[in-house]
Design a protein around this motif. Sequence first.
Motif, short mmCIF file in Angstrom:
data_model
loop_
_atom_site.label_atom_id
_atom_site.label_comp_id
_atom_site.label_asym_id
_atom_site.label_seq_id
_atom_site.Cartn_x
_atom_site.Cartn_y
_atom_site.Cartn_z
N ASP A 34 -5.13 -9.83 -1.97
CA ASP A 34 -3.74 -10.20 -2.28
C ASP A 34 -3.03 -10.72 -1.04
O ASP A 34 -2.37 -11.75 -1.07
N ASN A 35 -3.18 -9.97 0.06
CA ASN A 35 -2.52 -10.38 1.30
C ASN A 35 -3.16 -11.65 1.88
O ASN A 35 -2.47 -12.52 2.39
N ASN B 248 -1.86 -3.68 9.96
CA ASN B 248 -0.90 -3.75 8.85
C ASN B 248 0.50 -4.13 9.32
O ASN B 248 1.24 -4.82 8.62
N ASP C 88 -10.29 -1.40 2.70
CA ASP C 88 -9.52 -1.67 1.47
C ASP C 88 -9.30 -0.36 0.69
O ASP C 88 -8.19 -0.07 0.23
N SER D 37 -8.14 -7.24 2.02
CA SER D 37 -7.08 -7.31 1.01
C SER D 37 -6.92 -8.73 0.50
O SER D 37 -6.32 -9.58 1.15
N ASP E 101 -6.77 1.82 2.60
CA ASP E 101 -5.40 1.33 2.40
C ASP E 101 -4.90 1.72 1.01
O ASP E 101 -3.72 2.08 0.84
N SER E 102 -5.77 1.63 0.03
CA SER E 102 -5.33 1.89 -1.35
C SER E 102 -4.95 3.34 -1.58
O SER E 102 -4.23 3.64 -2.54
N PHE F 241 0.84 -1.20 0.00
CA PHE F 241 0.00 0.00 0.00
C PHE F 241 0.87 1.25 0.00
O PHE F 241 2.01 1.22 0.49
N SER G 262 -5.39 -10.22 7.06
CA SER G 262 -5.69 -9.58 5.77
C SER G 262 -7.20 -9.54 5.53
O SER G 262 -7.68 -8.66 4.80
#
Length: 497
Positions: free
Chosen positions: A283-284, A181, A168, A281, A171-172, A41, A276
């Motif tokens: 991906d995480n 995190n 999300d 997230s 974070d982005s 991020f 996550s």
Amino acid sequence: MADFETPVLREYPIIPLLRVDSMAHSRTFVAKAEYQTPIGFPGELVENWEQKAVDKLGELVSKSRALQVFLDSCVKCGACTDKCHYYLGTDDPKNMPVARQDLLRSVYRRYYTFAGKVVPWLVGARDMTKDVLDEWYNYFHQCSQCRRCSVYCPFGIDTAEVSMAARDIMDSVGVGQRYTNEIIGKLHKIGNNLGLPEPALANTLEGLEEDVKDETGVDVKFPLDVKGADILLVTPSADFFAEPHIDGLIGYAKVFHAAGASWTMSSYASEAANFSMFIGSHDNLRKVALRIRKAALDLGVKRIVVGECGHAWRVAYSFWNTLAGPFDFLDPRYPIPQHICEYTYDLIQKGALTFDKSANDDKVVTFHDSCNVARASRMGDMPGGQFVIPREVIKAVVNNFVDMAPETTHEATFCCGGGGGLLTDDLIELRVKGAMPRMQALKQVVEENGVTHMAAICAICKAQFTKVVPYYKYEMDMIQSVHGLVSKAIRLTPSDK
Ligand code: SF4
Ligand code: SF4
């Protein structure tokens, strides 16, 4: 004790009078760049963040039909308003689930609905501004994503999904929560939430072997990285060090020992938790889940058993297969994955374990259903197995068990107040107040049934309760691991020695 008033526990739950913005000051620490960038991020609020946040919202809605339905279908019936423990404990109307959803829905309306674009003032649509972002940050970190509200919503609107989407988006654009995190980063780097490296873990497990030998005279093993073992145990890292979690780990080891099981833990995947999920997230979430797949493959195990952890069990039960599957290399004769309570319950059903229940006669035990187990997963092959199995395990090892009020257990269970990435000291006021509905139900069985201990099968619940029960004048050691109770009662026969 912190500078706020612990809620008064009343005899009956009372819908509170509104205290507008009473929790507007509650703001968990924002993650610095050192915690943001390692997990993908931006390190700080990005340029043109307003547009990027709106674009991210559009992307999430286009990818998730469920999220779109949740944002489109609320009819403001009000059925969810008094169902959130944070609203009941703080009186802040923005902690009503419908109001929490509206923080995001108002922005969605503004940019993604016809009426919101043309007549925003008529449909409660809002521009994406810094004030809105700040409000999101404060109040989406007052949702433990427990999903209790969704049980009562006639449309099944899941505020947890809305809350994950909001985090999300934040974070982005570079506004993440430090607590969650930082932990995700540690897990990627070291393999567990604690940042416990392999030598320290091995040392801890050796120490446990000595302790159990002293206690029982039996050589109960706590194996690590054993190639070719049948079972990989993946458990929350809190089980390695903290009370009452560690009693649970000792209980698992004793059960494996009594069953003559070949098992191991992994230093590479020494964590069942997957925070996550709390920040939405994918991906995480996937990366963390893949660690467990890799450990299972590298060790050549046939089964994976998951220790006492609520959200980890949700991720394992509901998401592992799509995140990191197929697990076709495991033995299909067993559940993939299997919860430790299922494992122990099966052995109990087969008469393979010996217990002396009187070892727990100093206790009258009640059970706290953890949200993610209760409302987002199952156990065993029976409907409601996630409620039946832990209770049957407890009843097999204690003589005195009492359930709390039905409107606070099973599917209707109240969150402990520390789930969803909120188990951090900078949110202690929220945690104490959010625990109020569970404390109220606990108080009732303490006074009416003489309950002395409350057991749970979630690392977050256990950590949260041990911290907050003193605010309600209970001793922290009243909180137990279910397998801690098993550990006390199990009798390891001489042939096991
Ligand atoms: S998911 Fe749980 S914490 Fe979040 S709004 Fe609903 S009841 Fe409250
Ligand atoms: S119960 Fe569902 S439809 Fe009713 S106000 Fe709450 S979220 Fe909206």
